[in-house]
Design a protein around this motif. Structure first.
Motif, mmCIF file in Angstrom:
data_model
loop_
_atom_site.group_PDB
_atom_site.id
_atom_site.type_symbol
_atom_site.label_atom_id
_atom_site.label_comp_id
_atom_site.label_asym_id
_atom_site.label_seq_id
_atom_site.Cartn_x
_atom_site.Cartn_y
_atom_site.Cartn_z
ATOM 1 N N LEU A 186 43.913 61.528 -109.879
ATOM 2 C CA LEU A 186 43.505 60.759 -108.706
ATOM 3 C C LEU A 186 44.491 59.622 -108.510
ATOM 4 O O LEU A 186 44.641 58.764 -109.382
ATOM 5 C CB LEU A 186 42.091 60.201 -108.899
ATOM 6 C CG LEU A 186 41.591 59.295 -107.773
ATOM 7 C CD1 LEU A 186 41.397 60.084 -106.485
ATOM 8 C CD2 LEU A 186 40.284 58.600 -108.181
ATOM 9 N N ALA A 187 45.183 59.620 -107.382
ATOM 10 C CA ALA A 187 46.122 58.552 -107.047
ATOM 11 C C ALA A 187 45.697 57.929 -105.723
ATOM 12 O O ALA A 187 45.416 58.642 -104.756
ATOM 13 C CB ALA A 187 47.542 59.100 -106.940
ATOM 14 N N VAL A 188 45.645 56.605 -105.703
ATOM 15 C CA VAL A 188 45.285 55.850 -104.497
ATOM 16 C C VAL A 188 46.378 54.811 -104.317
ATOM 17 O O VAL A 188 46.574 53.958 -105.185
ATOM 18 C CB VAL A 188 43.902 55.178 -104.651
ATOM 19 C CG1 VAL A 188 43.535 54.408 -103.395
ATOM 20 C CG2 VAL A 188 42.824 56.209 -104.984
ATOM 21 N N THR A 189 47.106 54.908 -103.196
ATOM 22 C CA THR A 189 48.332 54.138 -103.014
ATOM 23 C C THR A 189 48.478 53.647 -101.583
ATOM 24 O O THR A 189 48.294 54.444 -100.651
ATOM 25 C CB THR A 189 49.550 55.037 -103.341
ATOM 26 O OG1 THR A 189 49.380 55.589 -104.635
ATOM 27 C CG2 THR A 189 50.836 54.275 -103.280
ATOM 28 N N PRO A 190 48.835 52.352 -101.357
ATOM 29 C CA PRO A 190 49.150 51.929 -99.995
ATOM 30 C C PRO A 190 50.243 52.832 -99.430
ATOM 31 O O PRO A 190 51.178 53.183 -100.147
ATOM 32 C CB PRO A 190 49.669 50.501 -100.154
ATOM 33 C CG PRO A 190 49.210 50.056 -101.497
ATOM 34 C CD PRO A 190 49.055 51.294 -102.330
ATOM 35 N N THR A 242 53.886 63.761 -99.013
ATOM 36 C CA THR A 242 54.587 63.504 -100.274
ATOM 37 C C THR A 242 54.036 64.388 -101.399
ATOM 38 O O THR A 242 54.793 64.891 -102.231
ATOM 39 C CB THR A 242 54.491 62.022 -100.671
ATOM 40 O OG1 THR A 242 55.039 61.209 -99.622
ATOM 41 C CG2 THR A 242 55.242 61.743 -101.960
ATOM 42 N N HIS A 243 52.745 64.593 -101.417
ATOM 43 C CA HIS A 243 52.122 65.398 -102.482
ATOM 44 C C HIS A 243 52.656 66.832 -102.519
ATOM 45 O O HIS A 243 52.637 67.476 -103.563
ATOM 46 C CB HIS A 243 50.599 65.428 -102.306
ATOM 47 C CG HIS A 243 50.150 66.234 -101.140
ATOM 48 N ND1 HIS A 243 50.245 65.778 -99.839
ATOM 49 C CD2 HIS A 243 49.634 67.480 -101.074
ATOM 50 C CE1 HIS A 243 49.797 66.714 -99.027
ATOM 51 N NE2 HIS A 243 49.420 67.752 -99.739
ATOM 52 N N GLU A 244 53.145 67.325 -101.383
ATOM 53 C CA GLU A 244 53.623 68.704 -101.321
ATOM 54 C C GLU A 244 54.826 68.954 -102.234
ATOM 55 O O GLU A 244 55.111 70.091 -102.576
ATOM 56 C CB GLU A 244 53.938 69.082 -99.879
ATOM 57 C CG GLU A 244 52.679 69.110 -99.013
ATOM 58 C CD GLU A 244 52.961 69.290 -97.534
ATOM 59 O OE1 GLU A 244 54.138 69.474 -97.160
ATOM 60 O OE2 GLU A 244 51.990 69.219 -96.757
ATOM 61 N N TYR A 245 55.515 67.888 -102.644
ATOM 62 C CA TYR A 245 56.627 68.043 -103.577
ATOM 63 C C TYR A 245 56.151 68.445 -104.975
ATOM 64 O O TYR A 245 56.946 68.846 -105.821
ATOM 65 C CB TYR A 245 57.454 66.755 -103.651
ATOM 66 C CG TYR A 245 58.398 66.634 -102.485
ATOM 67 C CD1 TYR A 245 59.736 66.970 -102.617
ATOM 68 C CD2 TYR A 245 57.939 66.225 -101.238
ATOM 69 C CE1 TYR A 245 60.604 66.893 -101.543
ATOM 70 C CE2 TYR A 245 58.793 66.136 -100.155
ATOM 71 C CZ TYR A 245 60.121 66.474 -100.310
ATOM 72 O OH TYR A 245 60.972 66.405 -99.234
ATOM 73 N N PHE A 246 54.829 68.345 -105.197
ATOM 74 C CA PHE A 246 54.265 68.629 -106.513
ATOM 75 C C PHE A 246 53.217 69.740 -106.481
ATOM 76 O O PHE A 246 52.625 70.045 -107.509
ATOM 77 C CB PHE A 246 53.644 67.350 -107.080
ATOM 78 C CG PHE A 246 54.582 66.174 -107.002
ATOM 79 C CD1 PHE A 246 55.681 66.097 -107.833
ATOM 80 C CD2 PHE A 246 54.392 65.179 -106.053
ATOM 81 C CE1 PHE A 246 56.569 65.038 -107.743
ATOM 82 C CE2 PHE A 246 55.273 64.119 -105.956
ATOM 83 C CZ PHE A 246 56.367 64.037 -106.806
ATOM 84 N N CYS A 247 52.997 70.349 -105.334
ATOM 85 C CA CYS A 247 51.909 71.317 -105.165
ATOM 86 C C CYS A 247 52.425 72.672 -104.680
ATOM 87 O O CYS A 247 53.493 72.763 -104.088
ATOM 88 C CB CYS A 247 50.887 70.787 -104.156
ATOM 89 S SG CYS A 247 50.041 69.304 -104.712
ATOM 90 N N GLY A 248 51.610 73.692 -104.933
ATOM 91 C CA GLY A 248 51.907 75.023 -104.435
ATOM 92 C C GLY A 248 52.591 75.894 -105.475
ATOM 93 O O GLY A 248 52.860 75.479 -106.600
ATOM 94 N N ALA A 258 44.188 65.169 -100.095
ATOM 95 C CA ALA A 258 45.469 64.539 -99.781
ATOM 96 C C ALA A 258 45.367 64.026 -98.356
ATOM 97 O O ALA A 258 45.565 64.774 -97.405
ATOM 98 C CB ALA A 258 46.626 65.516 -99.933
ATOM 99 N N LYS A 259 44.993 62.734 -98.224
ATOM 100 C CA LYS A 259 44.795 62.194 -96.878
ATOM 101 C C LYS A 259 44.868 60.683 -96.876
ATOM 102 O O LYS A 259 44.716 60.042 -97.910
ATOM 103 C CB LYS A 259 43.452 62.640 -96.325
ATOM 104 C CG LYS A 259 42.247 62.045 -97.019
ATOM 105 C CD LYS A 259 40.961 62.479 -96.311
ATOM 106 C CE LYS A 259 39.805 61.576 -96.670
ATOM 107 N NZ LYS A 259 38.685 61.707 -95.772
#
Length: 197
Positions: free
Chosen positions: A104-108, A129-135, A154-155
Motif C-alpha cells: 500500500l503506497a499513498v503519495t502526493p 506510474t504503477h504500470e512500470y511495476f505491474c502486468g 491505482a487511483k
C-alpha cells in the motif's frame, strides 16, 4: 502475519492490522521511541541500502507519504555510476513480500501542488506510474525492475480513505466526490499492489 511500514518515523502505520508490526526509517530517534511501545524498528537509508529483512518475510508493506522522498535516479560520486533508487525500492518491496502480499503506497501526486511544494519531494508519481511495476511484462524491466505486481487499486484519491484496509469502496467514493466538489481535489496517488511470484 508481519507488516512493515516504510518511513515509519515514530508513528508506524498498520493498515492491514497484522499481528506483528515492524518499522523502517532513516531517523536516529525512532528506534528508541518505538522500542518503548514494543514495536521492532530498523534503521536504513533505502536510497542506498536494501530492506534489512529476508525474502518473503512480510504479508503486507505500507509506504504512506514516503515514496515521494526517494530519488528516481542518482549518479554515484567519482564512478559516475547511474542508479535508480526508486526502481531498487520496488525490487526490495517485491522481494520481502510473500506471494500475494500487499503493498500500500499513498503519495502526493501530480498535478497537485502538494507533490511539488515540499522541497524534500524528489519523486513525482502520477496516474500510470504503477504500470512500470505491474502486468506480465512490466515496463520497469528496462531500468532493472525484476519483480511483478498486480494493481488492486491505482487511483487519485483522498489519503484518509486508505489508513485501514480493506477500505470501503463506497465510503471512499463519497469522500472523493466531496473533495472534487469542495475544490480540495484528489491530491494523493494510492496504490495497492499485490506481489506475484
Amino acid at each position: 502475519m508481519n507488516h512493515l511500514d516504510l518511513g515509519c518515523g515514530t508513528n508506524p502505520q498498520n493498515p492491514y492490522k497484522r499481528a506483528n508490526l515492524f518499522g523502517l526509517d532513516i531517523r536516529d530517534d525512532a528506534e528508541q521511541v518505538l522500542a518503548l511501545r514494543g514495536i521492532s524498528m530498523k534503521k536504513a537509508n533505502l536510497v542506498f541500502e536494501a530492506i534489512p529483512f529476508s525474502d518473503n518475510y512480510f504479508s503486507s508493506i505500507s509506504a504512506i507519504d514516503f515514496l515521494e522522498h526517494i530519488p528516481r535516479q542518482i549518479c554515484l560520486g567519482s564512478s559516475n555510476e547511474l542508479v535508480y533508487p526508486f526502481i531498487n525500492i520496488m525490487n526490495e518491496v517485491w522481494r520481502v513480500l510473500t506471494p500475494g502480499g500487499k503493498f500500500l503506497a499513498v503519495t502526493p501526486a501530480y498535478p497537485s501542488s502538494l507533490a511539488f511544494a515540499d522541497p524534500t519531494h524528489v519523486n513525482y508519481l502520477a496516474q500510470g506510474t504503477h504500470e512500470y511495476f505491474c502486468g506480465e511484462h512490466p515496463a520497469g524491466r528496462i531500468y532493472g525492475f525484476h519483480g511483478r505486481f498486480v494493481a488492486r487499486i491505482a487511483k487519485l484519491s483522498a489519503p484518509t480513505n486508505y489508513r485501514d484496509m480493506p477500505h470501503s469502496p463506497f465510503a471512499s467514493a463519497i469522500r472523493d466526490l466531496g473533495r472534487r466538489i469542495s475544490r480540495n481535489g484528489l491530491h494523493h496517488m494510492v496504490w495497492e499492489l499485490e506481489a506475484i511470484k
